[in-house]
Design a protein around this motif. Structure first.
Motif, short mmCIF file in Angstrom:
data_model
loop_
_atom_site.label_atom_id
_atom_site.label_comp_id
_atom_site.label_asym_id
_atom_site.label_seq_id
_atom_site.Cartn_x
_atom_site.Cartn_y
_atom_site.Cartn_z
N ASN A 159 79.70 47.50 55.29
CA ASN A 159 80.44 47.30 54.05
C ASN A 159 80.91 45.85 53.99
N LEU A 160 80.12 45.01 53.37
CA LEU A 160 80.43 43.58 53.36
C LEU A 160 81.69 43.27 52.57
N HIS A 161 81.93 44.04 51.53
CA HIS A 161 83.16 43.83 50.74
C HIS A 161 84.39 44.03 51.63
N ALA A 162 84.36 45.10 52.41
CA ALA A 162 85.49 45.38 53.31
C ALA A 162 85.63 44.27 54.36
N ILE A 163 84.51 43.85 54.91
CA ILE A 163 84.55 42.80 55.94
C ILE A 163 85.13 41.51 55.35
N ALA A 164 84.66 41.14 54.16
CA ALA A 164 85.08 39.89 53.53
C ALA A 164 86.58 39.90 53.21
N GLU A 165 87.11 41.09 52.92
CA GLU A 165 88.50 41.21 52.50
C GLU A 165 89.43 41.64 53.64
N SER A 166 88.91 41.67 54.87
CA SER A 166 89.71 42.23 55.96
C SER A 166 90.45 41.18 56.77
N GLY A 167 90.37 39.91 56.36
CA GLY A 167 91.17 38.88 57.01
C GLY A 167 90.70 38.49 58.40
N GLN A 168 89.48 38.87 58.79
CA GLN A 168 88.99 38.48 60.12
C GLN A 168 88.19 37.18 60.06
N CYS A 169 87.73 36.81 58.86
CA CYS A 169 87.01 35.55 58.70
C CYS A 169 87.48 34.93 57.39
N ILE B 130 95.82 28.19 62.30
CA ILE B 130 96.18 27.84 60.92
C ILE B 130 96.82 29.02 60.19
N SER B 131 96.42 30.23 60.59
CA SER B 131 96.85 31.43 59.84
C SER B 131 98.33 31.75 59.99
N GLN B 132 98.99 31.21 61.02
CA GLN B 132 100.37 31.64 61.25
C GLN B 132 101.31 31.23 60.12
N ASN B 133 102.14 32.15 59.72
CA ASN B 133 103.11 31.93 58.64
C ASN B 133 102.45 31.30 57.42
N ASN B 134 101.31 31.85 57.04
CA ASN B 134 100.50 31.28 55.97
C ASN B 134 99.85 32.43 55.21
N ASN B 135 99.39 32.16 53.99
CA ASN B 135 98.71 33.22 53.25
C ASN B 135 97.21 32.96 53.19
N ILE B 136 96.44 34.02 52.98
CA ILE B 136 94.99 33.94 53.14
C ILE B 136 94.33 32.92 52.20
N MET C 136 93.25 49.77 59.41
CA MET C 136 94.60 49.99 58.89
C MET C 136 95.05 48.78 58.08
N PHE C 137 94.80 47.58 58.58
CA PHE C 137 95.19 46.36 57.88
C PHE C 137 94.52 46.28 56.51
N TYR C 138 93.23 46.49 56.49
CA TYR C 138 92.46 46.37 55.24
C TYR C 138 92.94 47.38 54.21
N TYR C 139 93.11 48.60 54.63
CA TYR C 139 93.51 49.66 53.69
C TYR C 139 94.93 49.42 53.17
#
Length: 272
Positions: free
Chosen positions: A12-22, A117-123, A255-258
């Motif tokens: 599920n590429l949509h889920a992967i793209a929106e899951s904050g891992q990349c 870079i991600s710390q205390n920052n938004n996606i 859990m994070f993605y959902y």
DNA sequence: TCCCAGGTGGGTC
DNA sequence: GACCCACATGGG
């Protein structure tokens, strides 16, 4: 140019793209056309959504890289079987919502820099800073005769960066952390929690992200503001990750993605 | 204007 | 150990 098809039932590429891992995977739409532009390290791929399959298009020499990147040879059935057999309704719902989620095999250096870079920052802002960093230190990527973007700078390309060169990227106070990572020795970047925690600007959350996303240690379990909220609001402090020993990171990802997608305000954009 | 963001370091006690 | 708070930057 190489073409390769995969079934959407397993990924599920949509889920992967929106899951904050990349942070360099972008979904685009044009009319009824849907596709993804994905950058990783010095590589680029386009993936087209074609109903029940995805069509991967990349240079011939890169196909192996991308199959590994998307973890396509791994079997996730066992993880879902454990979830489905549990009595955890929240996790089952999250697993259904994110079915086809995978933990990517990313270039470890890109994960180190990205999650500092991600710390205390938004996606959206993390993505913006990383793009600026690629443009400054990376090199042009050519695809079908066009320059489509910039590579993520290798560790070698960043080994001599100065504080001055890091100005203007929007890093804020994190510039000194990036500088430290660039000047770290090999044995200071080993895939080991205690080692990573010694890096300046790397705490438990970032270290676990590096282990999970940069070194594919599936047991790593990053606890950020969202996971804290889930553990408090959904589980009332009684979530037992030991039930998922060895793939806690994958559980965390579902859990994070959902939860993030169901609870974030619609006025805030989740990407771009 | 204030508040928040895939947290961490450096203080206190 | 357990709490505090400052930290750059930009968007809502």
């Amino acid at each position: 140019m190489e073409e390769y098809r995969i079934k959407k039932s397993s990924v599920n590429l949509h889920a992967i793209a929106e899951s904050g891992q990349c942070f360099r995977m972008h979904e685009h739409t044009d009319g009824d056309k849907i596709w993804f532009d994905v950058f990783s390290a010095d590589k680029f791929i386009q993936i087209f959504d074609e109903g029940d399959t995805y069509l991967l298009k990349c240079s011939v020499t890169d196909l192996k890289y991308w199959i590994y990147y998307f973890d396509l040879d791994a079997d996730y059935d066992y993880y879902y079987a454990v979830i489905d057999a549990s009595r955890d309704d929240f996790l089952k719902t999250a697993a259904d919502y994110g079915r086809g989620m995978r933990i990517l095999n990313q270039y470890y250096w890109e994960a180190i820099i990205s999650f500092i870079i991600s710390q205390n920052n938004n996606i959206p802002r993390i993505q913006k800073i990383i793009e600026a960093l690629c443009e400054r230190f990376g090199s042009e990527i050519e695809y079908e005769g066009k320059i489509v973007g910039y590579s993520f700078p290798s560790r070698r390309e960043m080994k001599d960066v100065s504080m001055d060169q890091l100005q203007g990227l929007g890093l804020g106070y994190r510039d000194k952390y990036i500088w430290s990572a660039c000047h770290a020795k090999d044995d200071e970047l080993k895939p080991d929690l205690d080692t990573l925690l010694k890096l300046n600007g790397v705490g438990p959350k970032v270290a676990n992200c590096i282990l999970l996303y940069g070194f594919h240690h599936m047991y790593a379990y990053p606890v950020d503001t969202w996971v804290k909220r889930i553990e408090a609001e959904v589980y009332h402090g009684r979530f037992n990750k030991c039930a998922y020993r060895g793939f806690e990171g994958f559980i965390q990802q579902l859990m994070f993605y959902y939860y993030r997608h169901c609870n974030d305000s619609p006025t805030k954009s989740l990407s771009k």
